[in-house]
Structure formats: C-alpha cells, structure tokens
Design a protein around this motif. Structure first.
Motif, short mmCIF file in Angstrom:
data_model
loop_
_atom_site.label_atom_id
_atom_site.label_comp_id
_atom_site.label_asym_id
_atom_site.label_seq_id
_atom_site.Cartn_x
_atom_site.Cartn_y
_atom_site.Cartn_z
N ARG A 1 -50.70 0.60 46.39
CA ARG A 1 -50.06 -0.82 45.22
C ARG A 1 -50.51 -1.22 44.08
NH1 ARG A 1 -51.91 -4.41 49.78
NH2 ARG A 1 -51.24 -6.12 49.11
N GLN A 2 -52.15 -0.52 43.84
CA GLN A 2 -52.79 -1.15 42.94
C GLN A 2 -51.65 -0.11 41.56
OE1 GLN A 2 -56.28 0.80 42.92
NE2 GLN A 2 -58.26 -1.42 42.96
N GLU A 3 -51.29 1.22 41.66
CA GLU A 3 -50.39 1.72 40.50
C GLU A 3 -49.12 0.77 41.11
OE1 GLU A 3 -48.85 4.53 38.34
OE2 GLU A 3 -50.53 3.96 38.41
N VAL A 4 -48.94 0.42 41.79
CA VAL A 4 -47.28 -0.25 42.08
C VAL A 4 -47.59 -1.47 40.67
CG1 VAL A 4 -46.04 -1.58 43.28
CG2 VAL A 4 -46.08 -0.04 43.90
N TYR A 5 -48.22 -2.50 40.59
CA TYR A 5 -48.77 -3.49 40.00
C TYR A 5 -48.82 -2.99 38.17
CZ TYR A 5 -50.03 -5.75 43.78
OH TYR A 5 -49.86 -6.73 45.12
N MET A 6 -49.62 -1.76 37.98
CA MET A 6 -50.04 -1.32 36.90
C MET A 6 -48.58 -0.60 36.29
SD MET A 6 -52.71 -2.64 36.22
CE MET A 6 -52.95 -1.78 34.32
N ALA A 7 -47.66 0.21 37.10
CA ALA A 7 -46.32 0.30 36.77
C ALA A 7 -45.44 -0.61 36.17
CB ALA A 7 -45.78 1.70 37.08
N PHE A 8 -45.80 -1.70 36.91
CA PHE A 8 -44.41 -2.71 36.81
C PHE A 8 -45.17 -3.65 35.10
CE2 PHE A 8 -42.62 -7.16 37.60
CZ PHE A 8 -41.25 -6.67 38.71
N ILE A 9 -45.56 -4.02 35.47
CA ILE A 9 -46.63 -4.21 34.30
C ILE A 9 -46.72 -3.58 32.72
CG2 ILE A 9 -48.48 -5.15 32.89
CD1 ILE A 9 -47.87 -7.25 34.76
N LYS A 10 -46.37 -2.30 33.13
CA LYS A 10 -46.97 -1.79 31.89
C LYS A 10 -45.44 -0.79 31.89
CE LYS A 10 -51.81 -0.16 31.43
NZ LYS A 10 -51.84 -0.67 29.86
N ARG B 1 -43.54 1.50 32.90
CA ARG B 1 -43.18 2.86 32.72
C ARG B 1 -43.70 3.49 34.35
NH1 ARG B 1 -47.14 3.93 36.22
NH2 ARG B 1 -50.38 2.74 35.72
N PRO B 2 -43.12 4.64 34.48
CA PRO B 2 -43.07 5.66 35.76
C PRO B 2 -44.30 5.21 36.86
CG PRO B 2 -42.54 7.26 34.06
CD PRO B 2 -43.18 5.59 33.58
N PHE B 3 -43.87 5.39 37.56
CA PHE B 3 -45.42 5.67 38.76
C PHE B 3 -45.84 6.60 38.94
CE2 PHE B 3 -46.68 6.08 43.36
CZ PHE B 3 -47.22 4.49 43.89
N ARG B 4 -47.35 7.17 38.29
CA ARG B 4 -48.10 8.29 38.14
C ARG B 4 -48.90 9.03 39.79
NH1 ARG B 4 -50.45 6.63 33.05
NH2 ARG B 4 -48.81 6.37 31.24
N LEU B 5 -48.12 7.75 40.88
CA LEU B 5 -48.98 8.78 42.12
C LEU B 5 -48.29 9.37 42.73
CD1 LEU B 5 -51.40 6.08 43.47
CD2 LEU B 5 -51.83 7.93 41.68
N CYS C 1 -40.22 -0.21 46.67
CA CYS C 1 -41.19 -0.56 44.77
C CYS C 1 -41.28 0.40 44.25
CB CYS C 1 -42.11 -1.14 44.91
SG CYS C 1 -42.33 -3.00 43.85
N ALA C 2 -42.09 1.89 44.19
CA ALA C 2 -41.96 2.80 43.48
C ALA C 2 -40.97 3.27 43.47
CB ALA C 2 -43.46 2.97 44.58
N ASP C 3 -40.42 3.93 44.92
CA ASP C 3 -39.15 4.52 44.17
C ASP C 3 -38.29 3.86 42.74
OD1 ASP C 3 -39.58 6.09 45.77
OD2 ASP C 3 -38.93 5.64 47.10
N CYS D 1 -36.06 3.41 36.96
CA CYS D 1 -36.82 2.20 35.95
C CYS D 1 -36.68 3.38 34.95
CB CYS D 1 -36.45 1.01 36.65
SG CYS D 1 -35.56 0.39 37.45
N TYR D 2 -38.31 3.81 35.49
CA TYR D 2 -39.37 4.19 34.71
C TYR D 2 -39.69 5.58 34.27
CZ TYR D 2 -39.85 -1.38 34.25
OH TYR D 2 -39.59 -2.03 33.87
N GLY D 3 -38.84 6.28 35.47
CA GLY D 3 -38.73 7.58 35.34
C GLY D 3 -38.27 8.33 33.97
N GLU D 4 -38.58 9.44 33.97
CA GLU D 4 -38.22 10.71 32.12
C GLU D 4 -37.08 11.31 32.60
OE1 GLU D 4 -41.57 12.43 31.39
OE2 GLU D 4 -42.63 11.58 30.67
N ALA D 5 -36.97 11.11 34.09
CA ALA D 5 -35.61 12.15 34.56
C ALA D 5 -34.69 11.18 34.26
CB ALA D 5 -35.87 12.41 36.00
N LYS D 6 -33.14 11.29 33.97
CA LYS D 6 -32.01 11.09 34.04
C LYS D 6 -31.36 10.56 35.33
CE LYS D 6 -27.21 10.34 31.65
NZ LYS D 6 -26.46 11.48 31.10
N HIS D 7 -31.24 9.68 35.44
CA HIS D 7 -30.98 8.93 37.50
C HIS D 7 -29.43 8.46 37.47
CE1 HIS D 7 -35.38 8.82 37.99
NE2 HIS D 7 -35.38 8.22 37.61
N THR D 8 -29.01 8.79 37.79
CA THR D 8 -27.11 8.54 38.49
C THR D 8 -26.78 7.67 39.21
OG1 THR D 8 -27.74 9.40 40.71
CG2 THR D 8 -27.48 11.01 39.16
#
Length: 289
Positions: free
Chosen positions: A70-79, A81-85, A112-114, A119-126
């Motif tokens: 949950r901590q990582e969800v919050y920080m990825a949302f605010i920043k 950026r991709p989810f890092r865990l 939410c992490a997905d 939204c922010y992952g480096e890979a191109k999404h379809t």
C-alpha cells in the motif's frame, strides 16, 4: 553487508522494521515535495527475498508485505511513476473467487498497482490491456461481498453547503478496498486511450472525464470524513486531492478540500503544507498562507 547475509534478508522482523522506517520517511517528506525513497530500496531488498512466503503465509511477514504494498501504491500515484515492487506473485489476488474481506481489500490494492503500471510503466500498453483492467474493475464491484457496501449512504446536501457524501463502512478493510478501487478508477478515467484528443467531440469528452474524476474525489473525501476510525482513509483522500484538486473551480469546494488537507496535517501528522500551497497557487488564491 545486510544484502549478503541470506539469513537476515529473510528475517520478517527486519522486513517490518523497513516498512516502519519507510513510513517515517514519508512523514518527513512533503506530500508533493522531495522524497528520495531510500527506505523503498530497503523494502525491495527484503520483499524480493521474502515475497513467496509473504504471499502464502500469515502473520507478521504477510501483514508487513501488505502494508509495504500500500505504501508503494501511494508513492507511485503521487510521483506518477511505475509500481516498483514485484507484481508477478500477486496473481492469486487477481481472482474473483470467494475469500475473506481482507483478501478482497488487498485485491483492490493489487488492481490499483496494475492500473499504475498501465499508466506509468515503461512498456507500451494496448487497448486490450486497458479493456482488461476495466473489466477487472467492474468484476470486483460485481462480485465483492455485500459487506463492502456502505451500511449508510447519504448524498451531500448542497443547499446546506455540503460537498461530500456520507458513507459509513463496517471496518477499515472495507474502506481500504473501496478507496483503492476509486484511485484505480481515477487512473483509468484519465488515461482512457479511447478519449478523442481532437475533433468536435474532444471538448465534451474532456469535460465528462473531468466531471467523473471530481465525482470520484468527492467520494474518496466523503469516505474519509465518514470513517474517522480508519485514519489511513484521510491520507488516501489527500493523495486524490493532491493529484486532482486543480480540477475544482468553485472557491467554496476548494475550501472544503483544503480543510481535509489541514486536518490531516494537524491531527495525523501527515505533511500537506506543500500541496496546500501548490493548490492555492493553482486556484489563483491571493492568500497563500
């Protein structure tokens, strides 16, 4: 070093300690300010080593893993950026089979992490991936236990100057699940690849998107204010306000959002001063104090 000791990186007590240190790191950093995320690297070290047992077991390791998630969800949302865990071990939480309410709540966190990765992952999404996320969001709402429904639901009385609905839930896990689904809904609304960018329908689509986001933010705020026994709900509402508050144009509603930020700062020691200032500037307020 710690990372070279196989016994210590598997110590659940050290994982829990890293999660706690990460929390204090967040508290010491402004909500929209600088956070070098040093604690995140420590959490990643322990979670990489303990992820398999953390997902399958119960007890301290399992609880610490969920909190760190949950901590990582919050920080990825605010920043933004991709989810890092690691998400590869969360497949079991993408199920819609019957389970206890705490599992359903964590399913919402994983969803939410997905959405963050889409939204922010480096890979191109379809578009197919987007459609799958929308379907997951809908299925969670359709198949979740009835206990996730509010036992009291009252819309705001606009005539009395109210802006947020009143929604009472049975426990903190229900609040967690519903709020994380709302965060995911904001992401999927804003990053909808089907929205027309140009043409006669683009302005209407953009306005509808903004109205949908504002409605979800009001709901997140209403849940937080209605369930004060679940303090993390206020933090979640503040995250939504920080990212979407500039969509609100009416001064009275801006003031209501600001009061949530102030209360969270003063009563929960969660620093919101920087985002208060940023929103006032964005709203064009003359008094930035």
């Amino acid at each position: 070093s710690l990372s070279d000791d196989p016994e210590e990186v598997l110590d659940e007590n050290l994982l829990a300690a890293a999660i706690i240190l990460r929390f204090y790191e967040e508290v010491d950093a402004p909500l929209c300010g600088t956070d070098n995320e040093t604690g995140l690297r420590g959490i990643q070290l322990f979670i990489d080593a303990q992820a398999v047992s953390a997902v399958s077991s119960r007890g301290l390791r399992h609880a610490a893993f969920r909190v760190g998630f949950r901590q990582e969800v919050y920080m990825a949302f605010i920043k933004q950026r991709p989810f890092r865990l690691p998400l590869t071990l969360s497949d079991g939480y993408r199920s819609f089979e019957p389970a206890d309410d705490h599992t359903w709540a964590h399913r919402a966190v994983v969803h939410c992490a997905d959405a963050l990765m889409y939204c922010y992952g480096e890979a191109k999404h379809t578009n197919e991936e987007y459609a799958a996320l929308l379907q997951s969001n809908q299925r969670w709402h359709e198949t979740r236990p009835h206990s996730f429904e509010p036992f009291h639901n009252r819309p705001p009385d606009v005539g009395k100057g109210e802006f947020f609905p009143e929604l009472w839930y049975l426990s903190e896990c229900h609040v967690t699940g519903v709020q994380h689904m709302d965060l995911a809904t904001i992401l999927l609304t804003v990053y909808n690849p089907r929205l027309p960018r140009l043409g006669p329908g683009s302005r209407v689509a953009a306005r509808n998107m903004q109205d949908s986001v504002k409605s979800t933010v009001r709901r997140l705020c209403g849940i937080a204010l209605s369930n004060r026994r679940a303090p993390p709900a206020m933090n979640t509402a503040c995250i939504a306000i920080a990212m979407c508050g500039d969509h609100f144009a009416e001064r009275s509603e801006q003031q209501a959002l600001l009061e949530i930020l102030v209360e969270t700062d003063e009563k929960h020691a969660w620093p919101t001063g920087e985002i208060q200032k940023a929103l006032k500037e964005g709203w064009g307020w003359e008094d930035l104090r």
